[in-house]
Design an enzyme around this catalytic site. Sequence first.
Site, short mmCIF file in Angstrom:
data_model
loop_
_atom_site.label_atom_id
_atom_site.label_comp_id
_atom_site.label_asym_id
_atom_site.label_seq_id
_atom_site.Cartn_x
_atom_site.Cartn_y
_atom_site.Cartn_z
N CYS B 88 0.76 -1.20 -0.31
CA CYS B 88 0.45 0.01 -0.08
C CYS B 88 0.45 1.66 -0.23
O CYS B 88 1.40 1.28 -0.71
CB CYS B 88 -0.90 -0.36 0.84
SG CYS B 88 -2.37 1.04 1.19
N HIS B 217 -3.80 -4.98 1.08
CA HIS B 217 -3.43 -5.73 2.44
C HIS B 217 -3.44 -7.14 1.81
O HIS B 217 -4.00 -7.64 2.53
CB HIS B 217 -3.92 -4.71 3.22
CG HIS B 217 -3.49 -3.19 3.06
ND1 HIS B 217 -2.14 -2.48 3.95
CD2 HIS B 217 -4.51 -2.00 2.93
CE1 HIS B 217 -2.49 -1.83 4.15
NE2 HIS B 217 -3.37 -1.18 3.62
N GLU B 219 -1.91 -8.91 4.24
CA GLU B 219 -1.53 -8.83 6.03
C GLU B 219 -2.83 -9.02 7.03
O GLU B 219 -2.93 -9.08 7.77
CB GLU B 219 -0.59 -8.24 5.96
CG GLU B 219 -1.28 -6.61 6.57
CD GLU B 219 -0.98 -5.61 5.57
OE1 GLU B 219 -0.54 -6.13 4.16
OE2 GLU B 219 -1.40 -4.39 6.20
#
Lengths: 131, 256
Positions: B88, B217, B219
């Site tokens: 990002c 993202h 994660e």
Amino acid sequence: MSERAVAISLKIPDNAAYTALTTLQRLGIDVARVERSEILVLSFGGDDETLAKSIEADEATFNPNKHRLTILDTPAPRQGEVWIAETGRLQRYVGWRLSDAAGHPAGIATLRTACERLLCNPAIEKATYPS
Amino acid sequence: MSRRIAVLVFPGTNSEGETVRLLRDCGGDAHVVHWSRAATLPEYDAYVLPGGFAYEDRIRAGAIAAHDVMMDDVIVGARAGKLVFGICNGAQVLLEAGLVPGTGEIRRPTAAFTRNGPVPHFVNVFTWVKLAIEPSRCRITASLPHDALVPAWTAHGEGRLAADDAHLKEIEAGGHVAFVYAHADGATDPSAVPNQSALGVAGLVNREGNVLALMPHPERDGWTFNHPDRRRGDDMLAPSGGAVLFKSFVEAVSRS
């Protein structure tokens, strides 16, 4: 109707301009002061006072508590200033006004270097320099 | 001796907590490194730049961070072959630093992840990204299967890849498009792209294959509790789909 330009800048300390200043200095560019403003170019038929009142009345654009409005003499960058526009959004700019330690406006060469090194990403932005 | 991974924190970075945690869950020796500890960066073997708004995105997203002293070490490390993964805002920093696509000079960007189209808007949606290269083309994706689909939350206002036509052709022809947006079945038509990104790009890799910039993202889909299809009774702390990319990254770091 004529093309007019106004600069809206902060009355309060401008952290973005200060960050630009320290980064430009770190890059070795001879600059001692950086001022940032939002530049609006618009077609308008009235006098300066009417233009100022119409912009100051738009609270989404102008907040009298933190903004200062300057009506420019011509719809073009002032000495020492470069206008950066996002591609396809050419009537709205960010104006970066650079000056040296003596308060003299930055020359074209310094402005170009500042743009190439930091202020303008040519993939998405276009720089307009003083004539 | 284990290979150490630095997760960089600039003023304004976020997501570093879950990034470190997921890297550790995947077996990595990951540590948060704040800007005040920049001098320690050369001691690390790989770098991850998480999301957020480094330096408030002053001037442009990623522009100031790209010139931060921390990036001096990241650039040196990348040139020496260390793995660098930007997510990002971290991806935006890598483009501003010129590390990806890497077709120009350092810190002279030739592309940008910029305002979403067709009109500027913030996107916060669950998406899928599809590996668009041979897995081994990028060392970070080397452990993924062909055409891997990775779930990732897209959460940005400026994630649309933009460049002039010549540079877009260079990006495409040079095999720099690492990930594209896709539907859950792997289809990659334009309706899968949430931001009008050029070529449907979600992620770019440099020529050498050691620097990856990814806008969504992964994660944030690292554990089952993150995943929108979770069900009552699931093990909420079990790895979810986004973890596979981190696992591949950790494996690549351990091989480096």
